[in-house]
Design a protein around this motif. Structure first.
Motif, mmCIF file in Angstrom:
data_model
loop_
_atom_site.group_PDB
_atom_site.id
_atom_site.type_symbol
_atom_site.label_atom_id
_atom_site.label_comp_id
_atom_site.label_asym_id
_atom_site.label_seq_id
_atom_site.Cartn_x
_atom_site.Cartn_y
_atom_site.Cartn_z
ATOM 1 N N ALA A 114 3.743 7.609 1.835
ATOM 2 C CA ALA A 114 3.467 6.853 0.612
ATOM 3 C C ALA A 114 3.893 7.640 -0.619
ATOM 4 C CB ALA A 114 1.981 6.513 0.539
ATOM 5 N N THR B 262 -7.645 4.401 -3.091
ATOM 6 C CA THR B 262 -6.485 4.068 -2.255
ATOM 7 C C THR B 262 -6.395 4.999 -1.044
ATOM 8 O OG1 THR B 262 -4.985 5.485 -3.542
ATOM 9 C CG2 THR B 262 -5.199 3.178 -4.238
ATOM 10 N N PRO C 66 0.807 -1.223 0.000
ATOM 11 C CA PRO C 66 0.000 0.000 0.000
ATOM 12 C C PRO C 66 0.842 1.274 0.000
ATOM 13 C CG PRO C 66 -0.866 -1.571 1.594
ATOM 14 C CD PRO C 66 0.445 -2.105 1.119
ATOM 15 N N LEU D 164 -6.238 3.619 8.837
ATOM 16 C CA LEU D 164 -5.539 4.455 9.824
ATOM 17 C C LEU D 164 -6.479 4.884 10.937
ATOM 18 C CD1 LEU D 164 -2.573 5.390 9.917
ATOM 19 C CD2 LEU D 164 -3.247 4.421 7.726
ATOM 20 N N GLU E 296 -14.113 0.134 5.112
ATOM 21 C CA GLU E 296 -12.996 0.194 4.163
ATOM 22 C C GLU E 296 -13.287 -0.662 2.941
ATOM 23 O OE1 GLU E 296 -9.270 -1.108 2.265
ATOM 24 O OE2 GLU E 296 -10.471 -2.372 3.584
ATOM 25 N N MET F 284 1.198 9.124 7.123
ATOM 26 C CA MET F 284 1.264 7.920 6.299
ATOM 27 C C MET F 284 1.087 8.233 4.819
ATOM 28 S SD MET F 284 1.748 4.690 6.283
ATOM 29 C CE MET F 284 1.883 3.771 4.752
ATOM 30 N N VAL F 285 0.157 9.109 4.476
ATOM 31 C CA VAL F 285 -0.064 9.436 3.068
ATOM 32 C C VAL F 285 1.157 10.138 2.482
ATOM 33 C CG1 VAL F 285 -1.439 10.840 1.483
ATOM 34 C CG2 VAL F 285 -2.576 9.484 3.237
ATOM 35 N N LEU G 47 -2.776 9.822 9.697
ATOM 36 C CA LEU G 47 -3.189 9.732 8.293
ATOM 37 C C LEU G 47 -2.304 10.625 7.427
ATOM 38 C CD1 LEU G 47 -5.167 8.780 6.092
ATOM 39 C CD2 LEU G 47 -6.607 10.747 6.667
ATOM 40 N N ILE H 186 -0.491 3.514 -3.057
ATOM 41 C CA ILE H 186 -1.182 4.786 -2.791
ATOM 42 C C ILE H 186 -0.544 5.916 -3.592
ATOM 43 C CG2 ILE H 186 -1.623 6.543 -1.023
ATOM 44 C CD1 ILE H 186 -1.890 4.247 1.000
ATOM 45 N N SER I 260 -9.116 4.017 1.429
ATOM 46 C CA SER I 260 -8.693 2.805 2.123
ATOM 47 C C SER I 260 -7.728 3.141 3.257
ATOM 48 C CB SER I 260 -8.028 1.845 1.136
ATOM 49 O OG SER I 260 -7.554 0.692 1.794
ATOM 50 N N ALA I 261 -6.756 4.005 2.963
ATOM 51 C CA ALA I 261 -5.808 4.414 4.001
ATOM 52 C C ALA I 261 -6.523 5.125 5.137
ATOM 53 C CB ALA I 261 -4.739 5.322 3.389
ATOM 54 N N THR I 262 -7.558 5.898 4.802
ATOM 55 C CA THR I 262 -8.294 6.644 5.823
ATOM 56 C C THR I 262 -8.944 5.706 6.830
ATOM 57 O OG1 THR I 262 -8.727 8.473 4.292
ATOM 58 C CG2 THR I 262 -10.183 8.269 6.209
#
Length: 471
Positions: free
Chosen positions: A193, A140, A26, A148, A102, A189-190, A186, A30, A143-145
């Motif tokens: 990515a 994507t 991911p 997380l 998700e 992490m984004v 969040l 992402i 999904s991360a949201t």
């Protein structure tokens, strides 16, 4: 016991192993999905088929990465039932719906438009195809949201009550979803990515520039990646600092372990650059430190009090010997990324971005740095939460299924063997795809899409993304 390890420790090893494999996919997909959307948008805007060729070059690695991410995620989720059934039973009323959202909102969106993105350009036309690519990229991020949000709730739980049977019962879904650490985690992490993808794309471009510095597609890849490094890395450093301050507020024991503070500093804490943590004796040896700078960073005051691990019960202290190092690995990689980004900016300003072979070699070496930083950050976060699964409410030792150590150990060995075979082959195939010259099949990519799209190729000319002086 199995080879001297308890069932709990083996279950933790197993989850750490599978989640470590899973998170790298991911982290790449992402950023790569957003990169594909940007490439297709540039193709539609500039009417230049070079961006479509780059889109086609990167869409296959995205598809492979996406597939491996799905497979590794499914395997990981099964462990909630096999090894962590008590956690699933007690935290299920909160975690279950978040994971379900998700799937319903993100995975279905990605899966529904992925086929169109990969194979549908000649069938649906360029604009609808661009919408499909955007939907995959948005999916994507959604999904991360959700993932997380669920994980952040385990670190900063709120919005629930505890029933008589010990279950966490949701009371306020807004409080659960938007828990105190969620926005910071969040964002962190984004951005991670995006940086991971930028340095992989940049390394691929650098590899091909070292072979042929006139390769136009490699120049565009490298230039775009270096712009991302220059812009996103400072944002990530700021986001990381804000995340650290949030962690200091809600998980101070984790910060004490990360910083190597076994003792509370009342008159100003030093910033420990290097040392050897000793959990057994609760001290850090052979330190290299800057006096009071730790307090300035954490409390914005040279005299600010910083709690040490001695302020917490012994059975609630995370293992500083591990996360002291993983935190520094993450920070060191972040500043190395910033250095490379500033180096590229200087060479761009001098008009030598595509001639500096030393820079190209450095970026090629930095290619996997994003993955290493993500793993180091993830280890810091998750190990720093110990000894809890739901911070302050449910211990890891209370979350384990009634399983025997030999059963967990045997499945762990099986996972290691299968993962290295399957995902090792997939990773090898990804590197083969990226080693392929990006203009190797231009004659194939010029067929159909540009004519079907009704977009005529423009004359070859340097754009800001390609020029060493790009604005």
């Amino acid at each position: 016991m199995f080879m001297g390890f308890s069932a709990e420790l083996l279950a933790r090893f197993q989850f750490a192993f599978t989640v470590s494999f899973h998170i790298i996919f991911p982290a790449f997909s992402i950023g790569l999905a957003s990169y594909l959307a940007m490439l297709e948008g540039l193709w539609l805007w500039k009417k230049d088929p070079i961006y479509l060729r780059l889109f086609n070059f990167w869409k296959v690695p995205f598809a492979v990465t996406f597939g491996m991410g799905v497979v590794s995620g499914i395997v990981m989720s099964y462990q909630f039932g096999t090894n962590w059934a008590v956690f699933s039973d007690r935290a299920g009323p909160v975690i279950g719906p978040l994971m379900g959202y998700e799937v319903l909102t993100a995975f279905f969106l990605e899966a529904g438009f992925l086929g169109i993105m990969l194979f549908g350009l000649n069938r649906v036309g360029p604009r609808l195809h661009f919408v499909a690519t955007l939907m995959v990229a948005i999916g994507t991020l959604i999904s991360a949201t959700w993932i997380l949000s669920a994980n952040s709730w385990m670190h900063t739980p709120q919005g629930f009550s505890i029933a008589e049977n010990g279950q966490f019962v949701p009371e306020d879904w807004w409080a659960i979803i938007f828990n105190p650490s969620f926005p910071y985690r969040l964002t962190h992490m984004v951005l991670a990515a995006y940086l991971t993808t930028a340095f992989m794309v940049g390394a691929t471009g650098a590899y091909h520039l070292l072979r042929d510095r006139t390769n136009r597609q490699a120049r565009i890849m490298f230039s775009m990646a270096m712009w991302m490094a220059v812009i996103v890395t400072p944002l990530q450093i700021v986001a990381g600092d804000l995340h650290g301050l949030n962690t200091l507020e809600y998980q101070p024991a984790k910060v004490a372990a990360m910083e190597g503070h076994y003792k509370t500093h009342e008159g100003g804490a030093p910033l420990i650059l290097f040392g050897i943590p000793d959990d057994e004796n609760q001290e850090i040896r052979n330190t290299i430190e800057i006096p009071r700078l730790g307090s300035l960073i954490l409390t914005h005051s040279l005299d600010g009090e910083v709690l040490g691990l001695d302020a917490f019960p012994e059975d609630e202290r995370p293992p500083a010997a591990i996360i002291f190092w993983t935190f520094r690995i993450m920070v060191a990689i972040g500043f190395a990324m910033l250095g490379v980004g500033l180096w590229s900016l200087w060479r761009r300003w001098r008009g030598k971005l595509f001639e500096d072979r030393l820079l190209h070699r450095a970026v090629l070496l930095m290619g996997p740095s994003g993955f290493l930083a993500v793993l180091a950050g993830w280890f810091t976060t998750e190990i720093g939460r110990q000894p809890f699964t739901v911070y302050g409410y449910m211990r890891t030792s209370e979350s384990l299924s009634p399983v025997d150590a030999p059963a967990v150990g045997t499945s762990l060995i099986a996972f290691i063997i299968v993962y290295f075979i399957v995902f090792g082959a997939g990773t090898f195939y990804l590197f083969r795809l990226m080693r392929r010259p990006p203009d190797a099949d231009d004659h194939e990519l010029d067929k159909g899409p540009t004519r079907t799209a009704g977009i005529t190729p423009g004359p070859h000319q340097d754009t800001p993304l390609e020029s060493g002086h790009g604005a």
